[in-house]
Enzyme design. Structure first.
Site, PDB file in Angstrom:
ATOM      1  N   HIS A  74       0.809  -1.221   0.000  1.00 36.19           N
ATOM      2  CA  HIS A  74       0.000   0.000   0.000  1.00 36.19           C
ATOM      3  C   HIS A  74       0.839   1.267   0.000  1.00 36.19           C
ATOM      4  O   HIS A  74       0.315   2.357  -0.227  1.00 36.19           O
ATOM      5  CB  HIS A  74      -0.899   0.037   1.248  1.00 36.19           C
ATOM      6  CG  HIS A  74      -1.683  -1.213   1.470  1.00 36.19           C
ATOM      7  ND1 HIS A  74      -1.337  -2.163   2.409  1.00 36.19           N
ATOM      8  CD2 HIS A  74      -2.795  -1.688   0.853  1.00 36.19           C
ATOM      9  CE1 HIS A  74      -2.203  -3.156   2.377  1.00 36.19           C
ATOM     10  NE2 HIS A  74      -3.083  -2.899   1.432  1.00 36.19           N
ATOM     11  N   CYS A 125      -6.430   1.121 -10.568  1.00 36.50           N
ATOM     12  CA  CYS A 125      -5.656   0.152 -11.343  1.00 36.50           C
ATOM     13  C   CYS A 125      -6.576  -0.734 -12.187  1.00 36.50           C
ATOM     14  O   CYS A 125      -7.756  -0.916 -11.876  1.00 36.50           O
ATOM     15  CB  CYS A 125      -4.753  -0.683 -10.447  1.00 36.50           C
ATOM     16  SG  CYS A 125      -5.583  -1.966  -9.519  1.00 36.50           S
ATOM     17  N   HIS A 181      -7.542   4.401   4.971  1.00 36.21           N
ATOM     18  CA  HIS A 181      -6.809   3.322   4.312  1.00 36.21           C
ATOM     19  C   HIS A 181      -5.338   3.703   4.194  1.00 36.21           C
ATOM     20  O   HIS A 181      -5.014   4.861   3.876  1.00 36.21           O
ATOM     21  CB  HIS A 181      -7.400   3.053   2.926  1.00 36.21           C
ATOM     22  CG  HIS A 181      -6.898   1.795   2.289  1.00 36.21           C
ATOM     23  ND1 HIS A 181      -5.697   1.736   1.601  1.00 36.21           N
ATOM     24  CD2 HIS A 181      -7.408   0.539   2.254  1.00 36.21           C
ATOM     25  CE1 HIS A 181      -5.506   0.508   1.162  1.00 36.21           C
ATOM     26  NE2 HIS A 181      -6.523  -0.242   1.547  1.00 36.21           N
ATOM     27  N   THR A 237      -5.869   3.630  -5.715  1.00 35.53           N
ATOM     28  CA  THR A 237      -5.898   2.626  -6.789  1.00 35.53           C
ATOM     29  C   THR A 237      -7.052   1.646  -6.680  1.00 35.53           C
ATOM     30  O   THR A 237      -7.421   1.007  -7.672  1.00 35.53           O
ATOM     31  CB  THR A 237      -4.587   1.829  -6.847  1.00 35.53           C
ATOM     32  OG1 THR A 237      -4.366   1.173  -5.590  1.00 35.53           O
ATOM     33  CG2 THR A 237      -3.411   2.730  -7.163  1.00 35.53           C
ATOM     34  N   SER A 252      -5.940  -9.282  -3.075  1.00 31.18           N
ATOM     35  CA  SER A 252      -4.965  -9.833  -2.134  1.00 31.18           C
ATOM     36  C   SER A 252      -5.291 -11.260  -1.724  1.00 31.18           C
ATOM     37  O   SER A 252      -4.698 -11.792  -0.777  1.00 31.18           O
ATOM     38  CB  SER A 252      -4.888  -8.943  -0.885  1.00 31.18           C
ATOM     39  OG  SER A 252      -4.434  -7.652  -1.217  1.00 31.18           O
ATOM     40  N   ASN A 286     -10.313  -3.001  -1.724  1.00 31.08           N
ATOM     41  CA  ASN A 286     -10.830  -3.430  -3.025  1.00 31.08           C
ATOM     42  C   ASN A 286     -11.870  -4.538  -2.878  1.00 31.08           C
ATOM     43  O   ASN A 286     -12.828  -4.608  -3.651  1.00 31.08           O
ATOM     44  CB  ASN A 286      -9.681  -3.848  -3.960  1.00 31.08           C
ATOM     45  CG  ASN A 286      -9.074  -5.188  -3.616  1.00 31.08           C
ATOM     46  OD1 ASN A 286      -9.525  -6.223  -4.095  1.00 31.08           O
ATOM     47  ND2 ASN A 286      -8.047  -5.201  -2.785  1.00 31.08           N
ATOM     48  N   GLU A 309      -3.077   3.205   1.970  1.00 30.33           N
ATOM     49  CA  GLU A 309      -2.648   3.774   0.691  1.00 30.33           C
ATOM     50  C   GLU A 309      -3.014   5.251   0.596  1.00 30.33           C
ATOM     51  O   GLU A 309      -2.206   6.081   0.176  1.00 30.33           O
ATOM     52  CB  GLU A 309      -3.269   3.017  -0.486  1.00 30.33           C
ATOM     53  CG  GLU A 309      -2.798   3.570  -1.830  1.00 30.33           C
ATOM     54  CD  GLU A 309      -3.594   3.085  -3.025  1.00 30.33           C
ATOM     55  OE1 GLU A 309      -3.762   3.872  -3.980  1.00 30.33           O
ATOM     56  OE2 GLU A 309      -4.051   1.922  -3.010  1.00 30.33           O
ATOM     57  N   CYS A 352       3.353  -1.085  -4.325  1.00 29.28           N
ATOM     58  CA  CYS A 352       2.826  -1.354  -5.671  1.00 29.28           C
ATOM     59  C   CYS A 352       3.313  -0.269  -6.627  1.00 29.28           C
ATOM     60  O   CYS A 352       3.207   0.934  -6.320  1.00 29.28           O
ATOM     61  CB  CYS A 352       1.300  -1.382  -5.631  1.00 29.28           C
ATOM     62  SG  CYS A 352       0.519  -1.417  -7.261  1.00 29.28           S
ATOM     63  N   SER A 369      -9.588  -5.210   3.548  1.00 21.45           N
ATOM     64  CA  SER A 369      -9.250  -4.988   2.147  1.00 21.45           C
ATOM     65  C   SER A 369     -10.227  -4.021   1.491  1.00 21.45           C
ATOM     66  O   SER A 369     -11.419  -4.311   1.363  1.00 21.45           O
ATOM     67  CB  SER A 369      -9.264  -6.318   1.386  1.00 21.45           C
ATOM     68  OG  SER A 369      -9.182  -6.104  -0.006  1.00 21.45           O
TER      69      SER A 369
END
Length: 305
Positions: free
Chosen positions: A91, A216, A141, A185, A288, A246, A143, A113, A244
Site C-alpha cells: 500500500h 488500477c 486506508h 488505486t 490480495s 478493493n 494507501e 505497488c 481490504s
C-alpha cells in the site's frame, strides 16, 4: 451502476456443474500484479535474510501475512520500532517514514505497488506546478494516508458525497487555479466517475481541472466482473481480507445486484447450510486473495450439490 469509462471486455466465467448448483467463478481472481510482485519479492528476501520487519501488514490478507510471519516477517506498527531492514508494504507509506528512515540510517526495502508509486510521483510533481490535489479515496486506508502525505497543504480527501462541498470550498480558498483529481488505486470506479464529474462541473471553466483515473486495471476489471456475475447469481460469495478496500468495493457492488451476499476470508467462514439453499452461486475475490483460497471455496460449494 455505470461503467462507461471501462474498456469493452468479454467476461468469460468458469461454470462448474455441481448437479443443481451452478457455480460461476470470476475470471480475474488471484493476486493482482502489484500484490504478486510484493509477495514474491518478500519471500525472496526472507529466504536471504531470514528475518525482516514490515511496516504494517504487507497486504490485507491474514492467511498470507501469517505464512510470511512463519518465514521470519515481523509486523511493526511504526518506523520507530524497526530492528531490522524494513519492508514498505504494497500500500506504500508516508513521506515522513522515508524522511525518518533516512535520518536514522534505517534501510528501507520498498515493495510499494508500482501503480501507487506512480501516483506519489505525479502528485509531487503537480504540487510543484501549483496544482490543488483532490484525492478520492478511503480516508483511513494506508494507501490513501500514504499518498496524501505527498499532496502538500493545498489538498483534500474525498471519500463520500458529504466531502464534495467542503472540497470545493477548500479549492476556492486555496486561490490556486489548477486542480488535479486523482484516486486511490482501489477506489470505486463508479464513485470516481460521479465525484470527479461533480467537482469539475462545480468548478466549471474558472479552473483548469485535470482528472486522472488512477484506479488500477485489476480493480476496474474485478468491479465490472462482480456486477456481471451478481446479476445472474442467487448468492454472491466475496472473498478477501476484512480490511481490504478493493474487496469491500466488490462486496458493495455485489449487494447492488444480488440480494444475498456472503463476505468470507477462507472456506472456514462459509455458512454451508445457507449456501445449499441457492442454485446459482457467484464467486469473486479481492486482489490480495491467493487463488488457492478461491479454488478451495469453489470446491466446497461444488461438493454441497
Amino acid at each position: 451502476m455505470r461503467f462507461s469509462s471501462l474498456p469493452l471486455i468479454i467476461v468469460l466465467n468458469v461454470a462448474i456443474d455441481g448437479g443443481h448448483m451452478n457455480i460461476i467463478l470470476g475470471k480475474n481472481n488471484g493476486f493482482c500484479a502489484g500484490v504478486r510482485h510484493t509477495i514474491s519479492k518478500a519471500e525472496e528476501l526472507l529466504a536471504k535474510y531470514h528475518t525482516l520487519d514490515c511496516l504494517g501488514e504487507i497486504i490485507h490478507n491474514k492467511e498470507v501475512v501469517s505464512s510470511l510471519e512463519k518465514k521470519g516477517l515481523r509486523i511493526i506498527n511504526s518506523i520507530e520500532e524497526a530492528k531490522n531492514r524494513v519492508i514498505i508494504r504494497a500500500h506504500g507509506t508516508t513521506k515522513e517514514v522515508y524522511e525518518y528512515a533516512e535520518a536514522h540510517g534505517i534501510e528501507l526495502i520498498d515493495l510499494t505497488c508500482p501503480n501507487v508509486l506512480k501516483i506519489h510521483e505525479q502528485v509531487q510533481n503537480l504540487v510543484k506546478e501549483k496544482y490543488f490535489i483532490c484525492l478520492l479515496g478511503v480516508k483511513n486506508h494506508p494507501e490513501t494516508i500514504g499518498t496524501y502525505s505527498f499532496c502538500g497543504e493545498n489538498s483534500c480527501i474525498v471519500e463520500d458525497f458529504s466531502d464534495l462541498s467542503p472540497a470545493v470550498q477548500k479549492i476556492h480558498n486555496s486561490k490556486l487555479k489548477r486542480v488535479l483529481i486523482i484516486a486511490q488505486t482501489t477506489f470505486s470506479v463508479t464513485l470516481f466517475e460521479q465525484y470527479s464529474q461533480i467537482i469539475a462541473d462545480t468548478l466549471w471553466n474558472h479552473f483548469k481541472v485535470k482528472i486522472e483515473n488512477s484506479i488500477c486495471n485489476s480493480t476496474n476489471l474485478r468491479q465490472f466482473e462482480a456486477a456481471e456475475i451478481a446479476v445472474d447469481a442467487d448468492l454472491m460469495i466475496v472473498i478477501g481480507g476484512e480490511n481490504s478496500s478493493n474487496t469491500q468495493k466488490l462486496y458493495d457492488i455485489s449487494k447492488n445486484f444480488c440480494k444475498n451476499v456472503m463476505y468470507v476470508q477462507t472456506k472456514d467462514d462459509l455458512n454451508l447450510r445457507a449456501i445449499k439453499k441457492f442454485n446459482n452461486i457467484g464467486i469473486i475475490a479481492g486482489a490480495s486473495t491467493p487463488d488457492y483460497i478461491t479454488q478451495e471455496i469453489a470446491e466446497v460449494c461444488r461438493n454441497l450439490a
